[in-house]
Design a protein around this motif. Structure first.
Motif, PDB file in Angstrom:
ATOM      1  N   PRO A   1       0.611  -1.159  -0.234  1.00 46.91           N
ATOM      2  CA  PRO A   1       0.354   0.238   0.341  1.00 46.91           C
ATOM      3  C   PRO A   1       0.570   1.448  -0.275  1.00 46.91           C
ATOM      4  O   PRO A   1       1.754   0.783   0.111  1.00 46.91           O
ATOM      5  CB  PRO A   1      -0.798  -0.237   1.504  1.00 46.91           C
ATOM      6  N   ILE A   2       0.284   2.349  -0.459  1.00 47.73           N
ATOM      7  CA  ILE A   2       0.808   4.016  -0.405  1.00 47.73           C
ATOM      8  C   ILE A   2       1.147   4.143   0.857  1.00 47.73           C
ATOM      9  O   ILE A   2       2.098   5.208   1.462  1.00 47.73           O
ATOM     10  CB  ILE A   2       0.078   4.920  -1.352  1.00 47.73           C
ATOM     11  N   LYS A   3       0.943   3.732   2.549  1.00 48.16           N
ATOM     12  CA  LYS A   3       0.751   4.258   3.574  1.00 48.16           C
ATOM     13  C   LYS A   3       1.262   2.665   4.166  1.00 48.16           C
ATOM     14  O   LYS A   3       0.349   2.074   4.373  1.00 48.16           O
ATOM     15  CB  LYS A   3      -0.313   4.963   4.285  1.00 48.16           C
TER      16      LYS A   3
ATOM     17  N   HIS B   1      15.410  -5.777  15.601  1.00 45.37           N
ATOM     18  CA  HIS B   1      14.065  -5.745  15.811  1.00 45.37           C
ATOM     19  C   HIS B   1      14.637  -4.457  14.809  1.00 45.37           C
ATOM     20  O   HIS B   1      15.351  -3.237  15.489  1.00 45.37           O
ATOM     21  CB  HIS B   1      13.656  -4.918  16.919  1.00 45.37           C
ATOM     22  N   ALA B   2      14.166  -3.882  13.913  1.00 45.79           N
ATOM     23  CA  ALA B   2      13.110  -3.146  13.145  1.00 45.79           C
ATOM     24  C   ALA B   2      12.047  -2.853  12.892  1.00 45.79           C
ATOM     25  O   ALA B   2      11.321  -3.624  11.804  1.00 45.79           O
ATOM     26  CB  ALA B   2      14.790  -3.227  12.001  1.00 45.79           C
ATOM     27  N   ILE B   3      11.751  -1.192  12.912  1.00 48.87           N
ATOM     28  CA  ILE B   3      10.219  -0.990  12.105  1.00 48.87           C
ATOM     29  C   ILE B   3      10.948   0.021  11.633  1.00 48.87           C
ATOM     30  O   ILE B   3      11.112   1.192  12.259  1.00 48.87           O
ATOM     31  CB  ILE B   3       9.429  -0.816  13.796  1.00 48.87           C
ATOM     32  N   THR B   4       9.969   0.131  10.445  1.00 50.11           N
ATOM     33  CA  THR B   4       9.743   1.289   9.021  1.00 50.11           C
ATOM     34  C   THR B   4       8.419   2.614   8.786  1.00 50.11           C
ATOM     35  O   THR B   4       8.033   0.611   8.460  1.00 50.11           O
ATOM     36  CB  THR B   4      11.092   1.423   8.103  1.00 50.11           C
ATOM     37  N   HIS B   5       8.109   3.234   8.991  1.00 47.45           N
ATOM     38  CA  HIS B   5       7.385   2.882   8.695  1.00 47.45           C
ATOM     39  C   HIS B   5       7.236   4.122   7.520  1.00 47.45           C
ATOM     40  O   HIS B   5       8.000   5.366   8.088  1.00 47.45           O
ATOM     41  CB  HIS B   5       5.785   3.780   9.562  1.00 47.45           C
TER      42      HIS B   5
END
Length: 308
Positions: free
Chosen positions: A183-185, A210-214
């Motif tokens: 998705p675009i977001k 652990h790695a999180i990217t928004h």
């Protein structure tokens, strides 16, 4: 620096051991360094030089001239061209770090650093932290430009360091990536570790950190998309690895699979990635503040070409 010489009788437990192995074990040196000392004549047995494969006899007199201690890394004080001061007060200094500038000195890097540039410009930097990283509470890769904050006071250092540790700092980047994410977001939640076949690269790996990217698409074009990216964690190369892992590498980033022809058309010789905004509570007042950094000329120029 002066070199230290140590003398001692060979312990019984090392009877029959090779000289290089014994020196390595006794003085906590690598086997290669121990062998180099022997070859240089810095290891004597009963006052005579020896070879690395000779065997020791218990009770023999061992004399070793140890390597010189490593010089502490100190920032080279030099003004850094293009490093603009975005904000400064008694507790912190925020800069727009140019590409090709390291946050602080490291082994093997003799180029410009943020710390050295600030010192040369007359700024006071916090004395907290290791000698080569005084005042450093966060880092940007050498190849990434954008807003970076440095502690000017001890209060600033402890407050900002804790904020980064607690992940209460808001970190926003803009990235020009290939294709249109769907998705675009969305969010990429995938662990990052050393690439199994190329240790200088990173990758999504099962045993990684652990790695999180928004991310969210700001503008979409025929070949690329401009994204606003918010980091929840701060792993090395995180955005580059995560965007590549979902099939949308940063434009101009051959290390993580960009199209070299597209990079050439856009005039990019590095990844299109910029730390555009940093938000945090001020160390003294506690009030929320946000600092933004404009795009550098190379990234702005590439974006102009895309928009045309």
């Amino acid at each position: 620096m002066a070199r230290e010489t140590r003398q001692l009788p060979v312990p019984e437990g090392l009877e029959g051991m090779r000289v290089d192995a014994a020196v390595s074990r006794l003085f906590g040196l690598s086997r290669a360094v121990a062998a180099d000392l022997v070859a240089a004549g810095d290891v004597l047995i009963d006052a005579a030089t020896t070879s690395k494969s000779d065997r020791l006899s218990a009770g023999s007199w061992l004399e070793v001239t140890l390597p010189a201690p490593e010089e502490p890394l100190t920032p080279k004080e030099e003004l850094v061209e293009g490093m603009d001061i975005l904000y400064s007060d008694d507790d912190l200094i925020a800069v727009n770090k140019p590409v090709g500038v390291a946050a602080h000195p490291t082994i093997g890097w003799d180029g410009p650093t943020v710390v050295g540039g600030l010192t040369a410009a007359g700024f006071r930097i916090s004395t907290s932290g290791p000698p080569e990283r005084k005042g450093i509470v966060q880092r940007l890769d050498v190849g990434t430009s954008g807003v970076m904050v440095v502690a000017a006071s001890e209060r600033g250092y402890s407050s900002l360091k804790q904020a980064f540790r607690d992940r209460t700092v808001s970190k926003n980047y803009h990235a020009l990536v290939q294709g249109l994410p769907d998705p675009i977001k969305g969010t990429v939640d995938a662990p990052i570790g050393r690439h199994p076949s190329a240790g200088w690269r990173f990758a999504v790996t099962e045993g990684g950190k652990h790695a999180i990217t928004h991310y969210e698409v700001i503008e979409a074009f025929r070949e690329v998309s401009l994204l606003d990216i918010k980091l929840e964690t701060g792993r090395t190369h995180q955005i580059r690895v995560h965007m590549s892992s979902i099939g949308h590498p940063c434009a101009g980033d051959p290390m993580y699979g960009c199209d070299p022809n597209l990079a050439k058309r856009l005039g990019l010789i590095r990844q299109w990635l910029h730390a555009v905004r940093l938000g945090f509570h001020h160390p003294s007042s506690g009030s929320w503040m946000e600092i933004t950094a404009p795009y550098p000329d190379d990234l702005a120029g590439a974006l102009d070409k895309v928009r045309q």
